[in-house]
Write an enzyme that holds these catalytic residues in place. Structure first.
Site, PDB file in Angstrom:
ATOM      1  N   ASP A  68       0.937  -1.419  -0.190  1.00 20.43           N
ATOM      2  CA  ASP A  68      -0.087   0.070   0.063  1.00 20.43           C
ATOM      3  C   ASP A  68       0.693   1.039  -0.051  1.00 20.43           C
ATOM      4  OD1 ASP A  68      -2.921   1.225   0.904  1.00 20.43           O
ATOM      5  OD2 ASP A  68      -1.434   2.334   1.944  1.00 20.43           O
ATOM      6  N   TYR A 119       2.942   9.819  -0.414  1.00 20.67           N
ATOM      7  CA  TYR A 119       3.904   9.312   0.315  1.00 20.67           C
ATOM      8  C   TYR A 119       5.239   9.562  -0.081  1.00 20.67           C
ATOM      9  CZ  TYR A 119       0.254   6.604   2.568  1.00 20.67           C
ATOM     10  OH  TYR A 119      -1.050   5.970   3.067  1.00 20.67           O
ATOM     11  N   LYS A 154      -2.987   5.881  -3.978  1.00 19.85           N
ATOM     12  CA  LYS A 154      -4.169   6.768  -3.592  1.00 19.85           C
ATOM     13  C   LYS A 154      -3.650   8.344  -4.333  1.00 19.85           C
ATOM     14  CE  LYS A 154      -3.944   4.851   0.980  1.00 19.85           C
ATOM     15  NZ  LYS A 154      -2.356   4.358   0.770  1.00 19.85           N
ATOM     16  N   HIS A 171      -7.602   9.649  -1.656  1.00 21.36           N
ATOM     17  CA  HIS A 171      -6.709   9.587  -0.335  1.00 21.36           C
ATOM     18  C   HIS A 171      -7.610  10.369   0.726  1.00 21.36           C
ATOM     19  CE1 HIS A 171      -2.568   9.419   1.255  1.00 21.36           C
ATOM     20  NE2 HIS A 171      -3.366   9.018   2.308  1.00 21.36           N
TER      21      HIS A 171
END
Length: 272
Positions: A48, A53, A78, A109
């Protein structure tokens, strides 16, 4: 090696997702490469990530270098919220796809931004075009999901939310089950802040498991997907060893009662 990839949940469109996934939030692009390789070696087949990120490139490299056939690995990413909605969402997807190689499950998200319905239309079109296996959302509460239903749009296949015995969204879980939406838990280990809870420690001793394994197993027995983050091989292996025991119905109820609406991140209830 733990065979964590054999336990799967089937989404409404028939897509099968490994129950346990590796979370990569706050893992740098430099570090994530080796961490993903370690996770794959430990048997993980569900990774994931998210554009936010900043580590999709490192994950993509690890996937290519792992020598594991890509169809055996399930990747979730996401899209961060966009201003114009539809076109920006598609462009964001293409950027993530280029870095990761392929995306199986794509999520919005957060339910932020005035154009989230247009973002959702973009995701459903990506699924319809076969670019992704399934479209979903993250941090959506009932009111956000109801907005989708009220606009006669397809419902998400997955809703990824923060979920633990200390943040037990019982009503949301029931609502999602009624709509064939699979809930997926992130931060099930409360970022380590509740591992010393007396009841969790008591049950860990009773079942001869670690506190982390008790928290993960509680989520799994709710028929949910679960994302567990770890940068350490030993903890990855520990987190994966949760399919060889069951918590009794009585002990599940005791854990259910530990709810205190405890968030380790933003509270999506506050988003209109």
């Amino acid at each position: 090696m733990n065979d964590v990839s054999s336990e799967k949940i089937k989404l409404r469109n028939g897509t099968e997702v490994p129950v346990l996934g590796l979370g990569t939030f706050k893992i740098s692009n430099e570090d994530v490469y080796q961490i993903v390789l370690d996770a794959l070696a430990a048997g993980y087949r569900h990774i994931d990530t998210a554009a936010y990120y900043g580590n999709e490139e490192g994950i993509g490299r690890a996937l290519r270098d792992s020598q594991i056939p890509r169809e055996e690995i399930f990747i979730t990413s996401k899209v961060w919220y966009t201003e114009d909605g539809y076109e920006e969402t598609r462009k964001a997807f293409e950027k993530s796809e280029k870095l990761l190689g392929k995306i199986d499950l794509y999520l919005i998200h957060w339910p932020r931004g005035k154009n989230r319905l247009e973002m959702w239309r973009a995701l459903t079109d990506l699924e319809g075009e076969g670019r992704i296996k399934a479209a979903g959302v993250s941090n959506y509460m009932e009111k956000h999901l109801q907005e989708i239903a009220q606009n006669n749009l397809p419902m998400p296949a997955v809703d990824q939310i923060e979920f633990s015995p200390f943040l037990y969204k019982k009503e949301l879980l029931a609502y999602c089950k009624s709509k064939a939406i699979v809930l997926e838990a992130y931060s099930p280990l409360t970022r380590g802040t509740r591992l010393d809870d007396p009841l969790v420690k008591e049950l860990a001793a009773k079942y001869q498991k670690s506190p982390a394994q008790i928290l993960l197993r509680w989520v799994i027995q709710k028929d949910m997907l679960v994302i567990a983050k770890s940068a350490h091989k030993e903890r990855m292996q520990e987190n994966a060893a949760v399919f060889d025991f069951e918590i009794s119905a009585e002990d599940l109820q005791r854990l259910d009662a530990r709810n205190e609406d405890y968030h380790t991140t933003w509270n999506p209830e506050e988003i209109e």
